[in-house]
Design a protein around this motif. Structure first.
Motif, PDB file in Angstrom:
ATOM      1  N   ARG A  62      79.213   3.016  70.774  1.00 38.05           N
ATOM      2  CA  ARG A  62      80.455   3.076  69.998  1.00 38.05           C
ATOM      3  C   ARG A  62      80.553   1.850  69.099  1.00 38.05           C
ATOM      4  NH1 ARG A  62      84.219   2.878  75.114  1.00 38.05           N
ATOM      5  NH2 ARG A  62      82.535   1.439  75.625  1.00 38.05           N
ATOM      6  N   LEU A  63      81.449   1.943  68.113  1.00 38.59           N
ATOM      7  CA  LEU A  63      81.734   0.822  67.214  1.00 38.59           C
ATOM      8  C   LEU A  63      83.167   0.362  67.449  1.00 38.59           C
ATOM      9  CD1 LEU A  63      81.307  -1.053  64.755  1.00 38.59           C
ATOM     10  CD2 LEU A  63      81.892   0.904  63.281  1.00 38.59           C
ATOM     11  N   PHE A  64      83.324  -0.935  67.687  1.00 29.20           N
ATOM     12  CA  PHE A  64      84.656  -1.527  67.860  1.00 29.20           C
ATOM     13  C   PHE A  64      84.934  -2.505  66.728  1.00 29.20           C
ATOM     14  CE2 PHE A  64      83.672  -0.053  72.064  1.00 29.20           C
ATOM     15  CZ  PHE A  64      84.886   0.287  72.627  1.00 29.20           C
ATOM     16  N   TYR A  65      86.127  -2.405  66.151  1.00 34.85           N
ATOM     17  CA  TYR A  65      86.636  -3.428  65.237  1.00 34.85           C
ATOM     18  C   TYR A  65      87.683  -4.230  66.000  1.00 34.85           C
ATOM     19  CZ  TYR A  65      84.845  -0.575  61.323  1.00 34.85           C
ATOM     20  OH  TYR A  65      84.068   0.142  60.451  1.00 34.85           O
ATOM     21  N   ILE A  66      87.664  -5.534  65.849  1.00 36.04           N
ATOM     22  CA  ILE A  66      88.666  -6.360  66.513  1.00 36.04           C
ATOM     23  C   ILE A  66      89.174  -7.422  65.543  1.00 36.04           C
ATOM     24  CG2 ILE A  66      86.874  -7.850  67.549  1.00 36.04           C
ATOM     25  CD1 ILE A  66      88.770  -8.031  70.030  1.00 36.04           C
ATOM     26  N   GLY A  67      90.486  -7.528  65.407  1.00 35.04           N
ATOM     27  CA  GLY A  67      91.059  -8.475  64.443  1.00 35.04           C
ATOM     28  C   GLY A  67      92.513  -8.754  64.742  1.00 35.04           C
ATOM     29  N   ALA A  68      93.104  -9.632  63.948  1.00 37.41           N
ATOM     30  CA  ALA A  68      94.522  -9.969  64.078  1.00 37.41           C
ATOM     31  C   ALA A  68      95.205  -9.784  62.724  1.00 37.41           C
ATOM     32  CB  ALA A  68      94.689 -11.413  64.559  1.00 37.41           C
ATOM     33  N   GLY A  69      96.481  -9.471  62.743  1.00 35.45           N
ATOM     34  CA  GLY A  69      97.236  -9.348  61.494  1.00 35.45           C
ATOM     35  C   GLY A  69      96.648  -8.310  60.557  1.00 35.45           C
ATOM     36  N   THR A  70      96.578  -8.663  59.265  1.00 35.65           N
ATOM     37  CA  THR A  70      96.056  -7.745  58.250  1.00 35.65           C
ATOM     38  C   THR A  70      94.662  -7.258  58.611  1.00 35.65           C
ATOM     39  OG1 THR A  70      97.363  -8.787  56.490  1.00 35.65           O
ATOM     40  CG2 THR A  70      95.450  -7.514  55.808  1.00 35.65           C
TER      41      THR A  70
END
Length: 273
Positions: A62-70
């Motif tokens: 699988r592909l995960f994106y992880i970030g904060a805010g925008t």
């Protein structure tokens, strides 16, 4: 070269409050025009990461994106658009944001500063070495993202990133970094502007190219798209009409029968009408 946050540097414009609406729009647009050129400089980096993603997804990962805010919101946006566009499972591409889903609409104070929550959020999905994790942070310094990638690296999980500063801590952590250097924002430090646009362009490239490589596109058409509204049913009908050279009535009947553009075309060609 040392690490300098160009995304935080002073705007090339001043006295914004004295500009007319026309001047503001023209100057913002002039800055925006530089973004695709910055993305072009990063194409070799983008290609390297996509190759890793395609390999892992082909093997059931699988592909995960992880970030904060925008950055987190943009990852969630891109992930959420893949099931309807390409007919893939909602579990194939997952977007995570610091502070949880409530942070999509309303900022959660200091969530991005946590050194543990990023990995905890990934662990909730039973993250493992079959998967790829891409950290998104314009600044390249977000603790929530960097700490998660550091632990991924220790657990033999492939890591990438999308950032808009050169030689950032995030780039140093990710195995396959993408750096799109857009320079100072029109409104000083407002990285939802050029940096956000750059991230959106790169995310479009990552998932669209990956899905084409995985076989979810035929010709230039989204043959696996979900038929979730009348516009898409109409688009699917037209795809079938063009591919099979049949009437709209026949094409619509096929689509109703098989519920999917690819299946409708395959079955027609196999004599199942």
């Amino acid at each position: 070269m040392g690490f300098i946050k160009t995304t935080e540097q002073d705007s090339n414009y001043n006295h914004l409050e004295k500009m007319s609406v026309s001047e503001l729009l023209k100057n913002i647009n002039n800055e925006d025009k530089t973004v695709p050129l910055a993305v072009a400089q990063a194409l070799p980096q983008i290609e390297l990461l996509i190759q890793q993603i395609v390999n892992k997804l082909n093997d059931g990962g699988r592909l995960f994106y992880i970030g904060a805010g925008t950055s987190g919101r943009l990852g969630i946006l891109d992930a959420s658009e893949c099931p309807p566009t390409f007919g893939v499972s909602h579990d194939l591409i997952v977007g995570l944001i610091a502070g949880g889903d409530s942070a999509i609409r309303k900022a959660v104070e200091f969530a991005e500063d946590s050194l543990t929550l990023g990995w905890e959020d990934l662990k909730a999905y039973n993250i493992n070495s079959n998967d790829v994790v891409v950290g998104i942070a314009a600044s390249g310094t977000t603790p929530y993202v960097i700490s998660a990638l550091e632990i991924c690296n220790k657990n033999n999980i492939i890591t990438g990133c999308i950032t808009c500063n050169q030689n950032s801590p995030l780039s140093e952590t990710a195995q396959f970094p993408i750096e799109v250097i857009v320079g100072p924002e029109f409104l000083t430090g407002s990285s939802r502007m050029k940096a956000g646009t750059a991230q959106k362009l790169v995310l479009n490239m990552i998932t669209t190219t990956t899905m084409i490589q995985l076989g979810h596109v035929k010709g230039n058409k989204m043959v696996d798209m979900q038929l979730s509204n009348n516009k898409l049913v109409d688009r699917g009908t037209k795809m079938i009409m063009a591919e099979l050279n049949i009437s709209e009535k026949e094409a619509k009947k096929l689509l109703d029968t098989f519920g999917n553009v690819r299946l409708a075309i395959q079955n027609y060609k196999n004599g199942n009408k």
